[in-house]
Design a protein around this motif. Structure first.
Motif, PDB file in Angstrom:
ATOM      1  N   ILE A   1       0.843  -1.186   0.000  1.00  0.00           N
ATOM      2  CA  ILE A   1       0.000   0.000   0.000  1.00  0.00           C
ATOM      3  C   ILE A   1       0.880   1.238   0.000  1.00  0.00           C
ATOM      4  CG2 ILE A   1      -0.212   0.053   2.530  1.00  0.00           C
ATOM      5  CD1 ILE A   1      -3.110   1.089   2.083  1.00  0.00           C
ATOM      6  N   SER A   2       0.453   2.232  -0.745  1.00  0.00           N
ATOM      7  CA  SER A   2       1.197   3.492  -0.798  1.00  0.00           C
ATOM      8  C   SER A   2       0.206   4.644  -0.973  1.00  0.00           C
ATOM      9  CB  SER A   2       2.223   3.474  -1.928  1.00  0.00           C
ATOM     10  OG  SER A   2       1.580   3.312  -3.186  1.00  0.00           O
ATOM     11  N   ARG A   3       0.727   5.841  -0.737  1.00  0.00           N
ATOM     12  CA  ARG A   3      -0.185   6.991  -0.750  1.00  0.00           C
ATOM     13  C   ARG A   3       0.511   8.193  -1.362  1.00  0.00           C
ATOM     14  NH1 ARG A   3      -2.907   9.641   4.741  1.00  0.00           N
ATOM     15  NH2 ARG A   3      -3.589  11.599   3.790  1.00  0.00           N
ATOM     16  N   ASP A   4      -0.235   8.943  -2.146  1.00  0.00           N
ATOM     17  CA  ASP A   4       0.229  10.218  -2.693  1.00  0.00           C
ATOM     18  C   ASP A   4      -0.580  11.320  -2.003  1.00  0.00           C
ATOM     19  OD1 ASP A   4       0.638  12.550  -4.210  1.00  0.00           O
ATOM     20  OD2 ASP A   4       1.029  11.393  -6.019  1.00  0.00           O
ATOM     21  N   HIS A   5       0.066  11.981  -1.056  1.00  0.00           N
ATOM     22  CA  HIS A   5      -0.648  12.995  -0.276  1.00  0.00           C
ATOM     23  C   HIS A   5      -1.166  14.126  -1.155  1.00  0.00           C
ATOM     24  CE1 HIS A   5       0.343  11.645   3.872  1.00  0.00           C
ATOM     25  NE2 HIS A   5       1.357  11.070   3.258  1.00  0.00           N
ATOM     26  N   ALA A   6      -0.339  14.559  -2.079  1.00  0.00           N
ATOM     27  CA  ALA A   6      -0.707  15.706  -2.911  1.00  0.00           C
ATOM     28  C   ALA A   6      -1.943  15.422  -3.756  1.00  0.00           C
ATOM     29  CB  ALA A   6       0.465  16.091  -3.806  1.00  0.00           C
ATOM     30  N   LYS A   7      -2.115  14.160  -4.127  1.00  0.00           N
ATOM     31  CA  LYS A   7      -3.240  13.785  -4.976  1.00  0.00           C
ATOM     32  C   LYS A   7      -4.387  13.171  -4.187  1.00  0.00           C
ATOM     33  CE  LYS A   7      -0.355  12.902  -9.049  1.00  0.00           C
ATOM     34  NZ  LYS A   7       0.059  11.898 -10.066  1.00  0.00           N
ATOM     35  N   ASN A   8      -4.247  13.104  -2.860  1.00  0.00           N
ATOM     36  CA  ASN A   8      -5.273  12.435  -2.043  1.00  0.00           C
ATOM     37  C   ASN A   8      -5.629  11.065  -2.623  1.00  0.00           C
ATOM     38  OD1 ASN A   8      -5.540  14.246   0.019  1.00  0.00           O
ATOM     39  ND2 ASN A   8      -7.478  15.111  -0.666  1.00  0.00           N
ATOM     40  N   THR A   9      -4.601  10.334  -2.932  1.00  0.00           N
ATOM     41  CA  THR A   9      -4.785   9.038  -3.591  1.00  0.00           C
ATOM     42  C   THR A   9      -4.029   7.953  -2.828  1.00  0.00           C
ATOM     43  OG1 THR A   9      -4.992  10.101  -5.746  1.00  0.00           O
ATOM     44  CG2 THR A   9      -4.459   7.759  -5.737  1.00  0.00           C
ATOM     45  N   VAL A  10      -4.645   6.800  -2.722  1.00  0.00           N
ATOM     46  CA  VAL A  10      -4.000   5.640  -2.130  1.00  0.00           C
ATOM     47  C   VAL A  10      -4.019   4.512  -3.157  1.00  0.00           C
ATOM     48  CG1 VAL A  10      -6.115   4.748  -1.062  1.00  0.00           C
ATOM     49  CG2 VAL A  10      -3.886   4.141  -0.104  1.00  0.00           C
TER      50      VAL A  10
END
Length: 121
Positions: free
Chosen positions: A69-78
């Motif tokens: 699992i990973s997350r892109d904070h800037a894109k509000n995407t997981v």
């Protein structure tokens, strides 16, 4: 309103890979947790993987070593990267998002509509 939209599900052969994505949009101030649950017909929804705002992750024992699992904070995407898929991974996968309630220790929970993952030859 808050929208949670998953994508990336589909049909894959055993041993194959998929990457699920979940995008959060709308009136949400902050996110403390994003995760993936899965649910088979007639069974309870179970946590597959989760990631906190600080980057801590947890994975169900059944997927350790295969899912990431990973997350892109800037894109509000997981994202959920699923490798070495097995027939028993077949389920509807739901994105879960938690946002703190100002002045409280509680949080709001949001769910996506789910995306089907089928593992079959």
């Amino acid at each position: 309103q808050v929208q949670v939209v998953e994508s990336g599900g589909g049909l894959v052969q055993p041993g194959g890979s998929l990457r699920l994505s979940c995008v959060v949009s709308g009136s949400i101030e902050s996110i403390i947790f994003m995760g993936w649950y899965r649910q088979a017909p007639g069974k309870q929804r179970e946590l597959v993987a989760g990631i906190t705002s600080g980057g801590s992750t947890n994975l169900a024992d059944s997927v350790k070593g295969r899912f990431t699992i990973s997350r892109d904070h800037a894109k509000n995407t997981v994202y959920l990267r699923m490798n070495s898929l097995k027939p028993e991974d077949r389920d509807v996968y739901y994105c879960n998002v938690r946002s703190p309630i100002s002045g409280s220790i509680r949080y709001r929970t949001f769910w996506g509509q789910g995306t089907q993952v089928t593992v079959s030859s």
